[in-house]
Motif scaffolding. Sequence first.
Motif, PDB file in Angstrom:
ATOM      1  N   ALA A  54      51.494  57.698  59.651  1.00 18.02           N
ATOM      2  CA  ALA A  54      51.936  57.132  60.933  1.00 18.02           C
ATOM      3  C   ALA A  54      50.861  56.222  61.518  1.00 18.02           C
ATOM      4  CB  ALA A  54      52.292  58.254  61.903  1.00 18.02           C
ATOM      5  N   GLU A  55      49.602  56.626  61.401  1.00 17.08           N
ATOM      6  CA  GLU A  55      48.509  55.789  61.910  1.00 17.08           C
ATOM      7  C   GLU A  55      48.420  54.465  61.156  1.00 17.08           C
ATOM      8  OE1 GLU A  55      44.981  58.185  61.699  1.00 17.08           O
ATOM      9  OE2 GLU A  55      45.461  59.238  63.557  1.00 17.08           O
TER      10      GLU A  55
ATOM     11  N   ILE B 284      50.918  52.941  59.742  1.00 15.69           N
ATOM     12  CA  ILE B 284      52.061  52.138  60.208  1.00 15.69           C
ATOM     13  C   ILE B 284      51.712  51.444  61.519  1.00 15.69           C
ATOM     14  CG2 ILE B 284      54.426  52.288  61.117  1.00 15.69           C
ATOM     15  CD1 ILE B 284      54.885  54.548  59.001  1.00 15.69           C
ATOM     16  N   ILE B 285      51.043  52.161  62.413  1.00 19.18           N
ATOM     17  CA  ILE B 285      50.621  51.546  63.680  1.00 19.18           C
ATOM     18  C   ILE B 285      49.648  50.406  63.410  1.00 19.18           C
ATOM     19  CG2 ILE B 285      49.316  51.920  65.818  1.00 19.18           C
ATOM     20  CD1 ILE B 285      50.535  54.766  65.891  1.00 19.18           C
ATOM     21  N   GLY B 286      48.671  50.630  62.531  1.00 18.65           N
ATOM     22  CA  GLY B 286      47.717  49.573  62.193  1.00 18.65           C
ATOM     23  C   GLY B 286      48.406  48.337  61.644  1.00 18.65           C
ATOM     24  N   LYS B 287      49.374  48.550  60.775  1.00 13.97           N
ATOM     25  CA  LYS B 287      50.107  47.414  60.200  1.00 13.97           C
ATOM     26  C   LYS B 287      50.937  46.701  61.267  1.00 13.97           C
ATOM     27  CE  LYS B 287      53.180  46.193  56.411  1.00 13.97           C
ATOM     28  NZ  LYS B 287      54.007  46.687  55.316  1.00 13.97           N
ATOM     29  N   ALA B 288      51.585  47.466  62.144  1.00  9.65           N
ATOM     30  CA  ALA B 288      52.387  46.860  63.213  1.00  9.65           C
ATOM     31  C   ALA B 288      51.496  46.039  64.164  1.00  9.65           C
ATOM     32  CB  ALA B 288      53.149  47.937  63.982  1.00  9.65           C
ATOM     33  N   LEU B 289      50.327  46.565  64.475  1.00  7.01           N
ATOM     34  CA  LEU B 289      49.391  45.830  65.341  1.00  7.01           C
ATOM     35  C   LEU B 289      48.935  44.536  64.660  1.00  7.01           C
ATOM     36  CD1 LEU B 289      47.319  48.833  66.726  1.00  7.01           C
ATOM     37  CD2 LEU B 289      48.873  47.362  68.041  1.00  7.01           C
TER      38      LEU B 289
ATOM     39  N   LEU C 172      42.889  51.251  62.119  1.00 12.30           N
ATOM     40  CA  LEU C 172      42.628  51.500  60.705  1.00 12.30           C
ATOM     41  C   LEU C 172      41.311  52.238  60.487  1.00 12.30           C
ATOM     42  CD1 LEU C 172      43.885  48.147  59.161  1.00 12.30           C
ATOM     43  CD2 LEU C 172      44.981  50.385  59.021  1.00 12.30           C
ATOM     44  N   GLU C 173      40.322  51.991  61.339  1.00 13.40           N
ATOM     45  CA  GLU C 173      39.058  52.735  61.237  1.00 13.40           C
ATOM     46  C   GLU C 173      39.303  54.222  61.461  1.00 13.40           C
ATOM     47  OE1 GLU C 173      36.613  50.711  64.124  1.00 13.40           O
ATOM     48  OE2 GLU C 173      35.942  49.219  62.656  1.00 13.40           O
ATOM     49  N   LYS C 174      40.134  54.534  62.454  1.00 18.45           N
ATOM     50  CA  LYS C 174      40.484  55.926  62.727  1.00 18.45           C
ATOM     51  C   LYS C 174      41.235  56.529  61.539  1.00 18.45           C
ATOM     52  CE  LYS C 174      43.486  56.921  66.057  1.00 18.45           C
ATOM     53  NZ  LYS C 174      44.074  57.135  67.380  1.00 18.45           N
ATOM     54  N   SER C 175      42.166  55.770  60.996  1.00 20.77           N
ATOM     55  CA  SER C 175      42.936  56.229  59.834  1.00 20.77           C
ATOM     56  C   SER C 175      42.032  56.431  58.624  1.00 20.77           C
ATOM     57  CB  SER C 175      44.027  55.214  59.476  1.00 20.77           C
ATOM     58  OG  SER C 175      44.870  54.982  60.564  1.00 20.77           O
ATOM     59  N   GLN C 176      41.100  55.512  58.452  1.00 25.36           N
ATOM     60  CA  GLN C 176      40.186  55.591  57.316  1.00 25.36           C
ATOM     61  C   GLN C 176      39.315  56.845  57.411  1.00 25.36           C
ATOM     62  OE1 GLN C 176      37.764  52.098  56.789  1.00 25.36           O
ATOM     63  NE2 GLN C 176      36.717  52.935  55.010  1.00 25.36           N
ATOM     64  N   MET C 177      38.821  57.159  58.592  1.00 21.26           N
ATOM     65  CA  MET C 177      38.005  58.371  58.760  1.00 21.26           C
ATOM     66  C   MET C 177      38.804  59.621  58.407  1.00 21.26           C
ATOM     67  SD  MET C 177      35.473  57.825  62.027  1.00 21.26           S
ATOM     68  CE  MET C 177      36.748  57.489  63.210  1.00 21.26           C
ATOM     69  N   ARG C 178      40.051  59.680  58.887  1.00 22.84           N
ATOM     70  CA  ARG C 178      40.896  60.845  58.579  1.00 22.84           C
ATOM     71  C   ARG C 178      41.207  60.918  57.091  1.00 22.84           C
ATOM     72  NH1 ARG C 178      44.937  63.005  62.861  1.00 22.84           N
ATOM     73  NH2 ARG C 178      43.974  62.349  64.793  1.00 22.84           N
ATOM     74  N   THR C 179      41.459  59.760  56.504  1.00 20.88           N
ATOM     75  CA  THR C 179      41.782  59.704  55.075  1.00 20.88           C
ATOM     76  C   THR C 179      40.601  60.198  54.245  1.00 20.88           C
ATOM     77  OG1 THR C 179      43.267  57.849  55.475  1.00 20.88           O
ATOM     78  CG2 THR C 179      42.555  58.172  53.220  1.00 20.88           C
TER      79      THR C 179
ATOM     80  N   TYR D 228      42.889  49.662  52.897  1.00 22.45           N
ATOM     81  CA  TYR D 228      42.101  48.530  52.401  1.00 22.45           C
ATOM     82  C   TYR D 228      42.957  47.269  52.300  1.00 22.45           C
ATOM     83  CZ  TYR D 228      38.288  51.732  51.107  1.00 22.45           C
ATOM     84  OH  TYR D 228      37.264  52.638  51.129  1.00 22.45           O
ATOM     85  N   ARG D 229      44.194  47.428  51.887  1.00 18.53           N
ATOM     86  CA  ARG D 229      45.092  46.272  51.762  1.00 18.53           C
ATOM     87  C   ARG D 229      45.327  45.620  53.127  1.00 18.53           C
ATOM     88  NH1 ARG D 229      50.190  44.495  51.967  1.00 18.53           N
ATOM     89  NH2 ARG D 229      51.028  46.319  52.993  1.00 18.53           N
TER      90      ARG D 229
END
Length: 192
Positions: free
Chosen positions: A94-95, A97-102, A115-122, A135-136
Amino acid sequence: MFRSFLFSFSKALTSLIILFLLISSTTNIRADIIYSPDSINKIMSQSSDSSRLELLLKSASEFTNSNTELSIEYARIAIELANKLNKPNECILAEIIIGKALFIKGEYTNAIEQLEKSQMRTLAINDSINLIEIYRIYSLIYSRIGDFKKALEYSEKGFGLIGKLKQQDKLADIVRETGNIYYSFGEYKIAL
């Protein structure tokens, strides 16, 4: 005799037309249910939490290119539900998806922060497959804002993970986007 044949043919043709209309109207109704926000909300109110989470993620992803605001709204609700259900992979999805929408909205700074937040969780849960998508999207953002060196860096990181994880289905997007980055550099031979 000919009259009887004509009557039978007419009856058969009418039956086929009615059958066609019934089938096509059912298909159109199903499409309306899938893509109508009102219908999604109705289905969500009648579903289990896991089904709602799945529907939210699918809807958020579907609306990313056509209605970014709705996509973000559904993704945020999905994050809350994923946290409640203790489903970190779905929360990350979901995060992303938000990054891509932004990114699509042109809010590059907000997209990078998301995406930084998503990357940390990932990285925290060792989810390398979603890291490829992060990354894409980073690569797309940096390419769009003209930082081709950083765009290429993220594209290469994605390439590395695709090879390591054997995720060939993600290869075409990265190859195309890397080609576009090299093209932007003026490296036409490498871009091809």
